[in-house]
Design a protein around this motif. Structure first.
Motif, PDB file in Angstrom:
ATOM      1  N   ILE A   1       0.844  -1.195   0.000  1.00 40.58           N
ATOM      2  CA  ILE A   1       0.000   0.000   0.000  1.00 40.58           C
ATOM      3  C   ILE A   1       0.885   1.252   0.000  1.00 40.58           C
TER       4      ILE A   1
ATOM      5  N   TRP B   1       0.064   2.643  -3.694  1.00 43.69           N
ATOM      6  CA  TRP B   1      -1.199   3.410  -3.659  1.00 43.69           C
ATOM      7  C   TRP B   1      -0.921   4.896  -3.540  1.00 43.69           C
ATOM      8  N   PRO B   2      -1.697   5.769  -4.113  1.00 47.82           N
ATOM      9  CA  PRO B   2      -2.754   5.409  -5.063  1.00 47.82           C
ATOM     10  C   PRO B   2      -2.137   4.871  -6.353  1.00 47.82           C
TER      11      PRO B   2
ATOM     12  N   ARG C   1      -8.763  -1.190  -3.616  1.00 42.40           N
ATOM     13  CA  ARG C   1      -7.766  -0.404  -4.353  1.00 42.40           C
ATOM     14  C   ARG C   1      -7.992   1.083  -4.103  1.00 42.40           C
TER      15      ARG C   1
ATOM     16  N   GLU D   1      -5.569   6.322  -8.649  1.00 43.05           N
ATOM     17  CA  GLU D   1      -4.776   7.555  -8.744  1.00 43.05           C
ATOM     18  C   GLU D   1      -5.424   8.483  -9.778  1.00 43.05           C
TER      19      GLU D   1
END
Ligand code: AMP
Ligand code: MG
Length: 349
Positions: A91, A95-96, A123, A126
């Motif tokens: 993560i 992420w994003p 999820r 982005e």
């Protein structure tokens, strides 16, 4: 149903328009929205009735679970039973971005979202429009790709309109999506970390954090004896209306094989579509020829692939002959989509 199209610019989000979409999510409706991978069809992830509308609008089989989209890492806590250390590392690194993580689900999630499975897919996209829609709605948003099940995933609002006009409340037109292929699905719920669907984050990226990562064999080889671990990989996907065959191997051999087949089909009175690359385009003199982009940059090929599959639906071809790419980096995801689109017809040359 009357579908409203809202044109929103990612870098200058109109507050009134995004609030209109947020209110639809809050009231249990459906909003198609752009992400950096493909367009998603979103509903409140805690509302089973809203989620049911997604399956109806897409014609999605009930046994194919949905991904929950979040706008902050804190949101993950109430969705899962535990977050293993490796998930936190992934993560923080990805992420994003285009990485979906499977973890053991909490009791808060309606079973329709996970198709009755004990795991949930999560999820953080982005894309500013997606993130504002999620945070404004104050709930995780369940969102599969915003296409009719089986068709190529949508990489522009035009594709969403083709499939879902009259079936959803709002379509946000935020321009073309960047990556153009869906997220990587990574299972971190069991003993062995495993890629269940290749996507924007590659195995080569992930192996740096997860040295023991495995790949579900079903994503690179279509065989009726192999049952994919991700329900979505069972189905024929992304399928253009005409038959499609993919040629894989050395580029010179690919070109030779496609030229031979093109001649054979054309002399049999068939219309042929050819999906090639910038490097090989000049060799094809017959048929309808469309390039996916340069072999030097697989990102361009990923970005263009689904649009080209849809373009061929508008042309009157009987068969599509497509060049393949190497099974490495983003090429694994590209070949996986080509395998699904062609119903497993990949010919090694
Ligand atoms: P899409 O929504 O079209 O991007 O597809 C989502 C993909 O994630 C499908 O292939 C699903 O089968 C897969 N998926 C979602 N949730 C799970 C889960 N709990 N276990 C396995 N695969 C999942
Ligand atoms: Mg999909």
């Amino acid at each position: 149903m009357n579908t409203k199209i809202l044109k929103i610019t990612e870098n200058n989000i109109d507050e009134d328009l995004i609030n209109e979409a947020i209110n639809v999510i809050k009231n249990g409706g459906l909003v198609a929205f752009p992400t950096e991978t493909v367009y998603g069809l979103g509903a409140n992830g805690f509302d089973q009735w809203a989620a049911e509308k997604i399956f109806i609008a897409k014609g999605r089989p009930q046994d194919n679970p949905l991904i929950l989209h979040v706008s902050s890492i804190e949101q993950v806590g109430e969705l899962v039973r535990e977050i293993p250390k490796v998930a936190i590392e992934c993560i923080e690194r990805f992420w994003p971005g285009p990485l979906t993580i499977l973890l053991k689900k909490s009791d808060k999630i309606p079973s329709i979202i996970t198709a009755g499975l004990d795991t949930v897919a999560i999820r953080m996209p982005e894309h500013k429009i997606a993130l504002e829609l999620i945070s404004g709605s104050n709930t995780p948003i369940a969102a599969p790709s915003a296409n009719t099940s089986g068709r190529p995933s949508p990489t522009s609002a035009k594709h969403v309109i083709e499939d879902l006009m009259g079936k959803v409340d709002i379509i946000i037109d935020g321009g073309d999506t960047g990556i153009g292929l869906e997220s990587t699905v990574l299972d971190l719920s069991g003993e062995t970390p495993m890629i269940l669907r290749p996507g924007g984050v590659t195995k080569e990226d992930l192996i740096k954090i997860i040295p023991n990562i495995e790949v579900d064999f079903a994503i690179i080889k279509e065989d009726e004896n192999i049952v994919p671990k991700s329900p979505g990989q069972k189905y024929r996907h992304y399928a253009p209306k005409s038959e499609m065959v993919v040629y894989s191997g050395d580029v010179e051999n690919i070109v030779r094989a496609i030229l031979e087949k093109t001649e054979e089909y054309i002399s049999g009175g068939k219309n042929v579509g050819i999906i090639c690359t910038d490097e090989t385009k000049e060799f094809y003199k017959d048929g309808i020829v469309i390039s996916m982009g340069t072999r030097k940059d697989e990102k361009t090929i990923a970005h263009n692939l689904f649009n080209i599959l849809r373009l061929f639906d508008e042309k009157n071809v009987d068969i599509i002959l497509s060049e393949g790419v190497d099974f490495s980096f983003l090429g694994v995801a590209i070949m996986n989509r080509m395998m699904k689109a062609s119903g497993g017809k990949i010919i090694e040359v």
